[in-house]
Design a protein around this motif. Structure first.
Motif, mmCIF file in Angstrom:
data_model
loop_
_atom_site.group_PDB
_atom_site.id
_atom_site.type_symbol
_atom_site.label_atom_id
_atom_site.label_comp_id
_atom_site.label_asym_id
_atom_site.label_seq_id
_atom_site.Cartn_x
_atom_site.Cartn_y
_atom_site.Cartn_z
ATOM 1 N N GLN A 1 -9.898 -42.103 38.231
ATOM 2 C CA GLN A 1 -9.779 -40.803 38.218
ATOM 3 C C GLN A 1 -8.627 -40.089 38.448
ATOM 4 O O GLN A 1 -8.132 -39.015 38.171
ATOM 5 N N ALA A 2 -8.223 -40.750 39.693
ATOM 6 C CA ALA A 2 -7.050 -40.085 40.377
ATOM 7 C C ALA A 2 -5.964 -40.240 39.580
ATOM 8 O O ALA A 2 -4.825 -39.261 39.302
ATOM 9 N N LEU A 3 -5.648 -41.266 39.002
ATOM 10 C CA LEU A 3 -4.388 -41.835 38.241
ATOM 11 C C LEU A 3 -4.403 -40.904 36.870
ATOM 12 O O LEU A 3 -3.453 -40.164 36.518
ATOM 13 N N CYS A 4 -5.726 -40.636 36.051
ATOM 14 C CA CYS A 4 -5.724 -39.628 35.064
ATOM 15 C C CYS A 4 -5.126 -38.294 35.552
ATOM 16 O O CYS A 4 -4.642 -37.420 34.752
ATOM 17 N N ARG A 5 -5.676 -37.683 36.506
ATOM 18 C CA ARG A 5 -5.357 -36.555 37.028
ATOM 19 C C ARG A 5 -3.633 -36.492 37.339
ATOM 20 O O ARG A 5 -3.192 -35.470 36.833
ATOM 21 N N VAL A 6 -3.309 -37.502 37.836
ATOM 22 C CA VAL A 6 -1.809 -37.428 38.175
ATOM 23 C C VAL A 6 -0.966 -37.575 36.894
ATOM 24 O O VAL A 6 0.041 -36.874 36.678
ATOM 25 N N ILE A 7 -1.358 -38.376 35.790
ATOM 26 C CA ILE A 7 -0.644 -38.302 34.674
ATOM 27 C C ILE A 7 -0.855 -37.052 33.701
ATOM 28 O O ILE A 7 -0.472 -37.160 32.602
ATOM 29 N N GLY A 8 -1.836 -36.376 34.169
ATOM 30 C CA GLY A 8 -2.066 -35.034 33.285
ATOM 31 C C GLY A 8 -3.040 -35.166 32.141
ATOM 32 O O GLY A 8 -3.078 -34.569 31.244
ATOM 33 N N GLN A 9 -3.708 -36.222 32.275
ATOM 34 C CA GLN A 9 -5.012 -36.564 31.324
ATOM 35 C C GLN A 9 -6.332 -37.054 32.156
ATOM 36 O O GLN A 9 -7.001 -37.873 31.913
ATOM 37 N N PRO A 10 -6.849 -35.795 32.420
ATOM 38 C CA PRO A 10 -8.004 -35.902 33.124
ATOM 39 C C PRO A 10 -9.275 -36.531 32.442
ATOM 40 O O PRO A 10 -10.196 -37.208 32.736
ATOM 41 N N GLY A 11 -9.081 -36.142 31.136
ATOM 42 C CA GLY A 11 -10.171 -36.459 30.208
ATOM 43 C C GLY A 11 -10.264 -37.921 29.899
ATOM 44 O O GLY A 11 -11.152 -38.466 29.522
ATOM 45 N N LEU A 12 -9.024 -38.581 30.206
ATOM 46 C CA LEU A 12 -9.024 -39.941 29.934
ATOM 47 C C LEU A 12 -9.976 -40.782 30.656
ATOM 48 O O LEU A 12 -10.434 -41.861 30.385
ATOM 49 N N SER B 1 -13.114 -40.258 31.250
ATOM 50 C CA SER B 1 -14.264 -40.397 30.642
ATOM 51 C C SER B 1 -14.247 -40.855 29.125
ATOM 52 O O SER B 1 -15.420 -41.292 28.539
ATOM 53 N N ASP B 2 -13.339 -41.394 28.803
ATOM 54 C CA ASP B 2 -13.075 -42.142 27.562
ATOM 55 C C ASP B 2 -13.684 -43.312 27.531
ATOM 56 O O ASP B 2 -13.717 -44.260 28.295
ATOM 57 N N PRO B 3 -14.766 -43.652 26.396
ATOM 58 C CA PRO B 3 -15.482 -44.408 26.454
ATOM 59 C C PRO B 3 -14.690 -46.127 26.784
ATOM 60 O O PRO B 3 -15.378 -47.018 27.079
ATOM 61 N N ASP C 1 -15.466 -47.405 32.697
ATOM 62 C CA ASP C 1 -15.753 -48.270 33.739
ATOM 63 C C ASP C 1 -15.069 -49.448 33.716
ATOM 64 O O ASP C 1 -13.978 -49.638 32.790
ATOM 65 N N PRO C 2 -14.894 -50.098 35.072
ATOM 66 C CA PRO C 2 -14.002 -51.245 35.078
ATOM 67 C C PRO C 2 -14.154 -52.574 34.060
ATOM 68 O O PRO C 2 -12.837 -52.776 33.478
ATOM 69 N N LEU C 3 -15.358 -52.718 33.338
ATOM 70 C CA LEU C 3 -15.483 -53.729 32.400
ATOM 71 C C LEU C 3 -14.618 -53.272 31.091
ATOM 72 O O LEU C 3 -14.035 -53.869 30.467
ATOM 73 N N ALA C 4 -15.060 -51.804 30.851
ATOM 74 C CA ALA C 4 -14.306 -51.455 29.413
ATOM 75 C C ALA C 4 -13.108 -51.308 29.762
ATOM 76 O O ALA C 4 -12.408 -51.687 28.825
#
Length: 466
Positions: A284-295, A297-299, A303-306
């Motif tokens: 989640q922190a990585l997604c915020r840093v790269i400017g894509q917080p919605g990523l 929750s992308d199915p 989660d780690p397995l996905a």
């Protein structure tokens, strides 16, 4: 020197090339007096003295045997006595030195030291509490014991090559484990042997201080290498029977279960950064840093397995962002959010890295004027001691610079005896035979693929550093 841990310890270093010479250099850093047994007969000289380089400005020079960077790194802070071990008088000198030394390092195949009459069983009779470390490829026992070895040739025997390899695209374009085993790096096993030898010598010195007894260390480099493969060996040993012999797969820069994990391109020429996402919080922190917080929750990546299943789709998304950033920008942005990340530094960046500079990791050494080397920086140690200011004690010794010191002051030989040894060619201060190694222009080295590139501004760069 009086405050250094190994002050008062004398080490006799009969070793050549890399692993044990480097162990001797560390012992010298710790305050031991390390006497390197050199030779002035070119055909038997340590190859790091004569051909390995790197040489300043790619130029070996007239005194090429005093200018190799590898030799200076591996033999810093030592003294040099030149002995032609083919002569009986030279072997007698070695045995006399053993009597007044604490530690002996050697890395010949087993039959060599026995042929010289310098096996541990012989030397223990001369010095009962001697600590002797014999570093070979495959040890002093077993069917492979007489085989010679180099670090790169050892890797297949200790299994590391089977775990190393790049990912390759399959017919569907997905990254899959490659089929070709790879080397781990330049002489990787040598470094493992260096550190293992250092620990063994220090343990034996402690043992001798407690018991008064010496010890012989039979160090087999292929076993040292195998001891660093632990996870793969355990996997097969614990799970092999149940799965029909499970073998750990090659992962390239990926990880068995951490995703994303790997090296990603950054802005600039051949610039990269590594990062490792350990859990959903990191993700989640990585997604915020790269400017894509919605990523987050992308199915495909929720989660780690996905994320593990969809690495091929995820890696390009991260690479698209990192490629617009500088290496340190990526590192600082991610680390500020608690995500592990670091730049992949080349040699120039390592030398200039502010953290290395602040830690004093690179240590300056001034060389004798006749070498033409001036003041150069060398790799220090990865650790510091609170009670001792460890430093590199000096450059590697000039050929035979310690002949008179060792033979006269340490052993007490009379001047006429030393003169006789010199006249008979047993000792000397200049190479007999040999010639400067060939110098291949840097531009041609790039064309041949020996080097990646040359830096035309390196002189100014080094001048600014020092």
């Amino acid at each position: 020197m009086a405050s250094l841990p190994l002050t008062g310890i004398r080490v006799l270093d009969l070793s050549r090339v890399f692993a044990m010479p480097y162990a001797g250099a560390y012992l010298a850093d710790l305050g031991a007096e390390v006497i390197k047994v050199d030779t002035h007969h070119a055909q038997f000289m340590d190859t790091t003295r004569t051909i390995n380089g790197p040489f300043p400005d790619n130029h070996p020079g007239e005194r090429y045997w005093e200018r190799g960077g590898t030799f200076h790194t591996l033999n810093r802070g030592k003294r040099s006595v030149t002995l032609d071990l083919r002569a009986e008088a030279a072997v007698k000198v070695v045995k006399a030195l053993v009597q007044v030394s604490d530690v002996l390092l050697e890395n010949f195949t087993p039959r060599v030291m026995a042929r010289f009459g310098l096996a541990y069983s012989s030397l223990r009779a001369v010095k009962p509490d001697l600590i002797m470390l014999s570093n070979t490829g495959y040890g002093h026992t077993g069917p492979w014991s007489d085989f010679g070895a180099m670090a790169s040739a050892l890797e297949p025997t200790h299994g590391t090559g089977a775990f190393m390899g790049y990912l390759e695209r399959d017919e569907n374009g997905r990254q899959t484990p490659g089929q070709v085993p790879n080397k781990m790096g330049n002489s990787y096993t040598d470094f493992l042997a260096t550190w293992t030898a250092l620990a063994a010598v220090l343990a034996c010195l402690f043992y001798r201080a407690r018991t008064g007894r010496g010890a012989w260390v039979d160090l087999a480099m292929y076993q040292v290498g195998a001891s660093f493969v632990g996870e793969g060996l355990l996997d097969f040993a614990f799970n092999g029977q149940r799965t029909g012999g499970r073998r750990t797969r090659r992962l390239g820069n990926r990880h068995e279960y951490l995703v994303p994990h790997g090296s990603y391109p950054c802005r600039g020429n051949d610039a990269w950064v590594t990062l490792a996402v350990r859990d959903d919080g990191d993700w989640q922190a990585l997604c915020r840093v790269i400017g894509q917080p919605g990523l987050a929750s992308d199915p495909r990546f929720a989660d780690p397995l996905a994320r593990h299943r969809n690495q091929d789709e995820l890696d390009p998304i991260i690479a698209n962002w990192t490629s617009t950033q500088g290496q340190y920008q990526v590192m600082e942005a991610l680390q500020s959010m608690g995500v592990p990340a670091g730049p992949v530094l080349n040699a120039r960046q390592l030398l200039a890295d502010p953290h290395f500079r602040a830690r004093g990791f690179f240590e300056a050494v001034t060389h004798p004027p006749e070498t033409g080397l001036g003041r150069r920086e060398y790799i220090g140690r990865g650790w510091k001691l609170s009670q001792s200011a460890l430093i590199i004690g000096g450059p590697a010794p000039s050929l035979g610079e310690g002949n008179d010191y060792v033979l006269r002051q340490v052993l007490g030989l009379e001047p006429e005896v030393i003169t006789k040894l010199r006249l008979e060619g047993v000792i000397g201060e200049a190479p007999v035979g040999g010639r400067p190694p060939a110098s291949i222009p840097l531009e041609q080295q790039v064309q041949l693929g020996w080097t990646v590139e040359q830096d035309p501004e390196y002189r100014d760069f080094l001048g600014r550093l020092t």
